[in-house]
Design a protein around this motif. Sequence first.
Motif, PDB file in Angstrom:
ATOM      1  N   GLU A 113       0.838  -1.219   0.000  1.00 21.73           N
ATOM      2  CA  GLU A 113       0.000   0.000   0.000  1.00 21.73           C
ATOM      3  C   GLU A 113       0.871   1.267   0.000  1.00 21.73           C
ATOM      4  O   GLU A 113       0.531   2.263  -0.605  1.00 21.73           O
ATOM      5  CB  GLU A 113      -0.824  -0.022   1.276  1.00 21.73           C
ATOM      6  N   MET A 114       1.991   1.212   0.714  1.00 26.15           N
ATOM      7  CA  MET A 114       2.875   2.394   0.777  1.00 26.15           C
ATOM      8  C   MET A 114       3.568   2.596  -0.565  1.00 26.15           C
ATOM      9  O   MET A 114       3.823   3.705  -0.974  1.00 26.15           O
ATOM     10  CB  MET A 114       3.939   2.224   1.875  1.00 26.15           C
ATOM     11  N   GLY A 124       5.660  11.333   7.268  1.00 24.41           N
ATOM     12  CA  GLY A 124       5.046  11.440   8.589  1.00 24.41           C
ATOM     13  C   GLY A 124       4.714  10.063   9.132  1.00 24.41           C
ATOM     14  O   GLY A 124       5.261   9.052   8.682  1.00 24.41           O
ATOM     15  N   VAL A 125       3.821  10.035  10.101  1.00 24.31           N
ATOM     16  CA  VAL A 125       3.449   8.753  10.727  1.00 24.31           C
ATOM     17  C   VAL A 125       2.203   8.214  10.016  1.00 24.31           C
ATOM     18  O   VAL A 125       1.136   8.828  10.057  1.00 24.31           O
ATOM     19  CB  VAL A 125       3.161   8.935  12.240  1.00 24.31           C
ATOM     20  N   VAL A 126       2.375   7.095   9.339  1.00 22.11           N
ATOM     21  CA  VAL A 126       1.242   6.464   8.654  1.00 22.11           C
ATOM     22  C   VAL A 126       0.964   5.133   9.353  1.00 22.11           C
ATOM     23  O   VAL A 126       1.893   4.350   9.584  1.00 22.11           O
ATOM     24  CB  VAL A 126       1.561   6.206   7.161  1.00 22.11           C
ATOM     25  N   MET A 127      -0.304   4.902   9.695  1.00 19.90           N
ATOM     26  CA  MET A 127      -0.674   3.622  10.309  1.00 19.90           C
ATOM     27  C   MET A 127      -1.679   2.930   9.399  1.00 19.90           C
ATOM     28  O   MET A 127      -2.587   3.559   8.875  1.00 19.90           O
ATOM     29  CB  MET A 127      -1.275   3.849  11.699  1.00 19.90           C
ATOM     30  N   GLY A 132     -10.101  -7.914   9.458  1.00 21.76           N
ATOM     31  CA  GLY A 132     -10.514  -9.203   8.905  1.00 21.76           C
ATOM     32  C   GLY A 132     -10.826 -10.139  10.045  1.00 21.76           C
ATOM     33  O   GLY A 132     -11.495  -9.752  11.009  1.00 21.76           O
ATOM     34  N   THR A 133     -10.288 -11.370   9.953  1.00 19.96           N
ATOM     35  CA  THR A 133     -10.439 -12.318  11.053  1.00 19.96           C
ATOM     36  C   THR A 133      -9.821 -11.710  12.304  1.00 19.96           C
ATOM     37  O   THR A 133     -10.342 -11.804  13.407  1.00 19.96           O
ATOM     38  CB  THR A 133      -9.703 -13.638  10.716  1.00 19.96           C
ATOM     39  N   GLY A 134      -8.679 -11.079  12.112  1.00 19.48           N
ATOM     40  CA  GLY A 134      -8.028 -10.352  13.199  1.00 19.48           C
ATOM     41  C   GLY A 134      -7.970  -8.871  12.846  1.00 19.48           C
ATOM     42  O   GLY A 134      -8.602  -8.430  11.890  1.00 19.48           O
ATOM     43  N   ILE A 135      -7.223  -8.111  13.652  1.00 16.59           N
ATOM     44  CA  ILE A 135      -6.891  -6.743  13.243  1.00 16.59           C
ATOM     45  C   ILE A 135      -5.379  -6.715  13.062  1.00 16.59           C
ATOM     46  O   ILE A 135      -4.621  -6.920  14.018  1.00 16.59           O
ATOM     47  CB  ILE A 135      -7.296  -5.692  14.289  1.00 16.59           C
ATOM     48  N   GLY A 136      -4.954  -6.522  11.821  1.00 15.34           N
ATOM     49  CA  GLY A 136      -3.522  -6.405  11.541  1.00 15.34           C
ATOM     50  C   GLY A 136      -3.156  -4.937  11.598  1.00 15.34           C
ATOM     51  O   GLY A 136      -3.969  -4.069  11.301  1.00 15.34           O
ATOM     52  N   SER A 137      -1.901  -4.661  11.974  1.00 15.60           N
ATOM     53  CA  SER A 137      -1.491  -3.261  12.064  1.00 15.60           C
ATOM     54  C   SER A 137      -0.068  -3.092  11.565  1.00 15.60           C
ATOM     55  O   SER A 137       0.748  -4.014  11.659  1.00 15.60           O
ATOM     56  CB  SER A 137      -1.596  -2.786  13.514  1.00 15.60           C
ATOM     57  N   ALA A 138       0.202  -1.904  11.015  1.00 20.72           N
ATOM     58  CA  ALA A 138       1.560  -1.602  10.560  1.00 20.72           C
ATOM     59  C   ALA A 138       1.783  -0.115  10.749  1.00 20.72           C
ATOM     60  O   ALA A 138       0.841   0.680  10.691  1.00 20.72           O
ATOM     61  CB  ALA A 138       1.737  -1.976   9.093  1.00 20.72           C
ATOM     62  N   MET A 139       3.031   0.258  10.990  1.00 20.15           N
ATOM     63  CA  MET A 139       3.326   1.650  11.301  1.00 20.15           C
ATOM     64  C   MET A 139       4.580   2.093  10.558  1.00 20.15           C
ATOM     65  O   MET A 139       5.589   1.387  10.559  1.00 20.15           O
ATOM     66  CB  MET A 139       3.539   1.741  12.807  1.00 20.15           C
ATOM     67  N   PHE A 140       4.483   3.276   9.930  1.00 23.23           N
ATOM     68  CA  PHE A 140       5.609   3.807   9.153  1.00 23.23           C
ATOM     69  C   PHE A 140       5.948   5.209   9.622  1.00 23.23           C
ATOM     70  O   PHE A 140       5.045   6.005   9.929  1.00 23.23           O
ATOM     71  CB  PHE A 140       5.225   3.920   7.670  1.00 23.23           C
ATOM     72  N   GLY A 143       8.024   6.673   5.535  1.00 24.18           N
ATOM     73  CA  GLY A 143       8.170   5.556   4.603  1.00 24.18           C
ATOM     74  C   GLY A 143       8.933   4.363   5.151  1.00 24.18           C
ATOM     75  O   GLY A 143       9.071   3.344   4.470  1.00 24.18           O
ATOM     76  N   HIS A 144       9.432   4.444   6.402  1.00 25.15           N
ATOM     77  CA  HIS A 144      10.166   3.315   6.983  1.00 25.15           C
ATOM     78  C   HIS A 144       9.280   2.598   7.995  1.00 25.15           C
ATOM     79  O   HIS A 144       8.708   3.217   8.888  1.00 25.15           O
ATOM     80  CB  HIS A 144      11.446   3.790   7.674  1.00 25.15           C
ATOM     81  N   ILE A 145       9.225   1.292   7.876  1.00 25.02           N
ATOM     82  CA  ILE A 145       8.318   0.522   8.740  1.00 25.02           C
ATOM     83  C   ILE A 145       8.961   0.177  10.089  1.00 25.02           C
ATOM     84  O   ILE A 145      10.175  -0.022  10.170  1.00 25.02           O
ATOM     85  CB  ILE A 145       7.876  -0.775   8.012  1.00 25.02           C
ATOM     86  N   VAL A 146       8.141   0.144  11.122  1.00 25.59           N
ATOM     87  CA  VAL A 146       8.530  -0.480  12.398  1.00 25.59           C
ATOM     88  C   VAL A 146       7.874  -1.854  12.346  1.00 25.59           C
ATOM     89  O   VAL A 146       6.652  -1.941  12.432  1.00 25.59           O
ATOM     90  CB  VAL A 146       7.958   0.300  13.609  1.00 25.59           C
ATOM     91  N   PRO A 147       8.625  -2.936  12.157  1.00 21.53           N
ATOM     92  CA  PRO A 147       7.960  -4.222  11.910  1.00 21.53           C
ATOM     93  C   PRO A 147       7.255  -4.795  13.138  1.00 21.53           C
ATOM     94  O   PRO A 147       7.608  -4.464  14.271  1.00 21.53           O
ATOM     95  CB  PRO A 147       9.119  -5.129  11.482  1.00 21.53           C
TER      96      PRO A 147
END
Length: 246
Positions: A113-114, A124-127, A132-140, A143-147
């Motif tokens: 998506e990014m 900036g900070v993109v979340m 879905g079955t769960g709630i998945g999350s990702a944070m950038f 443009g750099h991800i915190v895995p």
Amino acid sequence: MEVLGIDVGGSGVKGAIVNIDTGELVTNRLRIETPQPSKPDSVIGVIKEIVNHFNYQGPIGVGFPGVIMNGVTMTAANVDDEWLNYPAAEAISKATGCQVYVGNDADVAAIGEMRYGAGRNVDGVVMIFTLGTGIGSAMFLNGHIVPNVEIGHIYQRNRKLDAEYFASDRARKREDLSWKEWGARLDKYFKYIEMLFSPDLIIIGGGISKKHDKFLHYIQVRAKVVPAQLLNEAGIIGAAIGAVDR
Ligand code: BGC
């Protein structure tokens, strides 16, 4: 470059070959039901079937619904417990003869998506959240991800169970919630997230993001909230990118 991306989910395992320079699928998507119980041996059997179907040799990227560290699956909230501390990348590589990268499903979908979707060129900070079955999350950040952030498992005040239990799409179906009722839960959840992280942009993905016009307006936060653009394909595309970028 063309790379096989595979998205392992609680109900289906999906794969396609992706042109990672354009973010487009170059084959149809193959979906096979996730075996139940979803033990490593049977899920890897399905992955092998997908690899054979495409007659593929080359690097494979796999998105998996849990925390992944160095190719090892550390958690397994919505799949069989045998995945806990399981050397997934090594085992898939052995079964397929291919070089394998495994990443968290929400992280890889967010990477897609990014690069090619709603997060393109956004600093900036993109979340990004997958409902879905769960709630998945990702944070950038820029443009750099915190895995491996696991913000779907946050406990809100006065709740005995985590946010995923109340606000996932599975919760909506399980409790037969109206869009308004579910929207109110999402609003509470995202207000809490905003209080903790102050994101500039929130992207909502997962299969249900196709129906974003039914619920997105209930989420009333400061941050801009937009639907994902790659929809069902983000996980496959991002997994393929991950296999090359690592
Ligand atoms: C898992 C996450 C995953 C999410 C979406 C959660 O239950 O803990 O790792 O990203 O579900 O599949």
